[in-house]
Scaffold this motif. Sequence first.
Motif, PDB file in Angstrom:
ATOM      1  N   LEU A  84      -3.822   4.043  19.071  1.00 53.37           N
ATOM      2  CA  LEU A  84      -4.935   3.647  18.209  1.00 53.37           C
ATOM      3  C   LEU A  84      -4.375   3.029  16.936  1.00 53.37           C
ATOM      4  O   LEU A  84      -3.525   3.632  16.265  1.00 53.37           O
ATOM      5  CB  LEU A  84      -5.793   4.862  17.831  1.00 53.37           C
ATOM      6  CG  LEU A  84      -6.796   5.420  18.839  1.00 53.37           C
ATOM      7  CD1 LEU A  84      -6.115   5.841  20.140  1.00 53.37           C
ATOM      8  CD2 LEU A  84      -7.548   6.601  18.236  1.00 53.37           C
ATOM      9  N   PHE A  85      -4.826   1.811  16.609  1.00 56.60           N
ATOM     10  CA  PHE A  85      -4.489   1.164  15.347  1.00 56.60           C
ATOM     11  C   PHE A  85      -5.717   1.224  14.447  1.00 56.60           C
ATOM     12  O   PHE A  85      -6.761   0.647  14.779  1.00 56.60           O
ATOM     13  CB  PHE A  85      -4.080  -0.294  15.564  1.00 56.60           C
ATOM     14  CG  PHE A  85      -2.741  -0.472  16.219  1.00 56.60           C
ATOM     15  CD1 PHE A  85      -1.578  -0.493  15.459  1.00 56.60           C
ATOM     16  CD2 PHE A  85      -2.651  -0.626  17.598  1.00 56.60           C
ATOM     17  CE1 PHE A  85      -0.339  -0.672  16.062  1.00 56.60           C
ATOM     18  CE2 PHE A  85      -1.422  -0.806  18.211  1.00 56.60           C
ATOM     19  CZ  PHE A  85      -0.257  -0.824  17.440  1.00 56.60           C
ATOM     20  N   ILE A  86      -5.584   1.919  13.312  1.00 60.41           N
ATOM     21  CA  ILE A  86      -6.742   2.196  12.457  1.00 60.41           C
ATOM     22  C   ILE A  86      -6.528   1.637  11.050  1.00 60.41           C
ATOM     23  O   ILE A  86      -5.468   1.838  10.443  1.00 60.41           O
ATOM     24  CB  ILE A  86      -7.002   3.720  12.379  1.00 60.41           C
ATOM     25  CG1 ILE A  86      -7.080   4.345  13.776  1.00 60.41           C
ATOM     26  CG2 ILE A  86      -8.260   3.996  11.565  1.00 60.41           C
ATOM     27  CD1 ILE A  86      -8.191   3.815  14.646  1.00 60.41           C
ATOM     28  N   GLU A  87      -7.536   0.957  10.526  1.00 62.89           N
ATOM     29  CA  GLU A  87      -7.498   0.489   9.144  1.00 62.89           C
ATOM     30  C   GLU A  87      -7.526   1.680   8.185  1.00 62.89           C
ATOM     31  O   GLU A  87      -8.096   2.727   8.498  1.00 62.89           O
ATOM     32  CB  GLU A  87      -8.710  -0.390   8.848  1.00 62.89           C
ATOM     33  CG  GLU A  87      -8.794  -1.663   9.680  1.00 62.89           C
ATOM     34  CD  GLU A  87     -10.209  -2.223   9.636  1.00 62.89           C
ATOM     35  OE1 GLU A  87     -10.439  -3.134   8.814  1.00 62.89           O
ATOM     36  OE2 GLU A  87     -11.067  -1.738  10.396  1.00 62.89           O
ATOM     37  N   ASN A  88      -6.945   1.490   7.024  1.00 60.20           N
ATOM     38  CA  ASN A  88      -6.921   2.579   6.040  1.00 60.20           C
ATOM     39  C   ASN A  88      -8.326   3.063   5.682  1.00 60.20           C
ATOM     40  O   ASN A  88      -8.566   4.266   5.540  1.00 60.20           O
ATOM     41  CB  ASN A  88      -6.192   2.130   4.770  1.00 60.20           C
ATOM     42  CG  ASN A  88      -4.686   2.035   4.977  1.00 60.20           C
ATOM     43  OD1 ASN A  88      -4.160   2.496   5.988  1.00 60.20           O
ATOM     44  ND2 ASN A  88      -3.991   1.430   4.028  1.00 60.20           N
ATOM     45  N   LYS A  89      -9.269   2.133   5.551  1.00 56.05           N
ATOM     46  CA  LYS A  89     -10.623   2.522   5.142  1.00 56.05           C
ATOM     47  C   LYS A  89     -11.343   3.321   6.220  1.00 56.05           C
ATOM     48  O   LYS A  89     -12.322   4.017   5.940  1.00 56.05           O
ATOM     49  CB  LYS A  89     -11.437   1.286   4.754  1.00 56.05           C
ATOM     50  CG  LYS A  89     -11.736   0.333   5.909  1.00 56.05           C
ATOM     51  CD  LYS A  89     -12.531  -0.865   5.424  1.00 56.05           C
ATOM     52  CE  LYS A  89     -12.871  -1.801   6.594  1.00 56.05           C
ATOM     53  NZ  LYS A  89     -13.646  -2.985   6.131  1.00 56.05           N
ATOM     54  N   GLU A  90     -10.876   3.242   7.470  1.00 56.85           N
ATOM     55  CA  GLU A  90     -11.488   3.971   8.585  1.00 56.85           C
ATOM     56  C   GLU A  90     -10.681   5.204   8.984  1.00 56.85           C
ATOM     57  O   GLU A  90     -11.033   5.897   9.938  1.00 56.85           O
ATOM     58  CB  GLU A  90     -11.623   3.039   9.802  1.00 56.85           C
ATOM     59  CG  GLU A  90     -12.483   1.815   9.581  1.00 56.85           C
ATOM     60  CD  GLU A  90     -13.966   2.167   9.553  1.00 56.85           C
ATOM     61  OE1 GLU A  90     -14.336   3.255  10.029  1.00 56.85           O
ATOM     62  OE2 GLU A  90     -14.766   1.350   9.044  1.00 56.85           O
ATOM     63  N   TRP A  91      -9.599   5.463   8.271  1.00 54.73           N
ATOM     64  CA  TRP A  91      -8.632   6.488   8.693  1.00 54.73           C
ATOM     65  C   TRP A  91      -9.267   7.861   8.875  1.00 54.73           C
ATOM     66  O   TRP A  91      -9.053   8.544   9.880  1.00 54.73           O
ATOM     67  CB  TRP A  91      -7.500   6.557   7.680  1.00 54.73           C
ATOM     68  CG  TRP A  91      -6.295   7.312   8.174  1.00 54.73           C
ATOM     69  CD1 TRP A  91      -5.918   8.589   7.860  1.00 54.73           C
ATOM     70  CD2 TRP A  91      -5.292   6.812   9.080  1.00 54.73           C
ATOM     71  NE1 TRP A  91      -4.740   8.919   8.503  1.00 54.73           N
ATOM     72  CE2 TRP A  91      -4.341   7.843   9.252  1.00 54.73           C
ATOM     73  CE3 TRP A  91      -5.106   5.612   9.750  1.00 54.73           C
ATOM     74  CZ2 TRP A  91      -3.216   7.699  10.076  1.00 54.73           C
ATOM     75  CZ3 TRP A  91      -3.989   5.467  10.562  1.00 54.73           C
ATOM     76  CH2 TRP A  91      -3.078   6.506  10.720  1.00 54.73           C
TER      77      TRP A  91
END
Length: 306
Positions: A84-91
């Motif tokens: 899973l690659f997750i943006e910081n704002k969605e972490w």
Amino acid sequence: MKKSTLTNLIAILLCCLSTQLQGQESWIDTSIHSGLIELKTEYTFKTLVSNDSIKTTTETLKNLNNAKLYFDKIFQTDLDFAVLFIENKEWSKYAYFPPPGLPQAGNGNVILGLDKSVVSREVEKMVTQLSEQYWTSLKPVYGENIDLDLFYRETLSIHELAHLYHFKEGTKPQRKWLQELFATLSMYSFIKEQSNSSYELMDTYPKFVIQSGDRMAEFKTLKDFEEKYVQKLTPQNYEWYQMQLYQNAKSIINSGKSDILIKLLNFLINTDLNKNEILSDSELSTRLEKEVGKEIAVILTNWKHK
């Protein structure tokens, strides 16, 4: 063959297949996949992203696939997992714990940052506030602007993947430092043997941290590491422990102990605290020397800070 017998055999086969698939599904925590976008890749593991407009995954996925092939051969398995690659704002929505962007693994998932990790940003800021003589050695490896995600994502993603090979067994380790050492030994072995172009990315930053001393580490004993593991240690203090383990892993693998990975994996499984009593340090040292190797046992007995 009678039609009824054939029907029964097909039913049994379908039941077995269904059970096998359910087992795979229960290993990978798919509850955190909801809302993510699946990327189509050439690899056998599923890849999901929180934003598919950012294309920074290619090299990481290639390294993870090569590491999987390497580990599968050593551990004689075919590990099923998801990336899973997750943006910081969605972490906080998808990852198991902070800080945003820092690689982690659990329940069949390797979770990585889609943006630069918060840790990378903070460390880069701290490093460049020092006199240039202290950090000039980082530039040839991590670039003129010193991109430490080349260490924190590209290298540590392999460390996190390695964790899944013992997490899959559902074991509770005798010591958390043994669990971390296993992942670091595996990471170091793979990069040294199969991904030599990544070696300096892996080795340069640990050298820098170790040469910087231990002023940022309030806690230094293995007992403290067990009691305060991850969440009760500052990021700098946790990293200090990891770098000490990295030094040990580097020495062990460089000495030619190629069978140490499978021996340590088997030890983690065979001494599972869910099925065994906790060993004293003395008992642990004896068992490690006998079942894994004296190189592991001496880490416990020779740890600098008591």
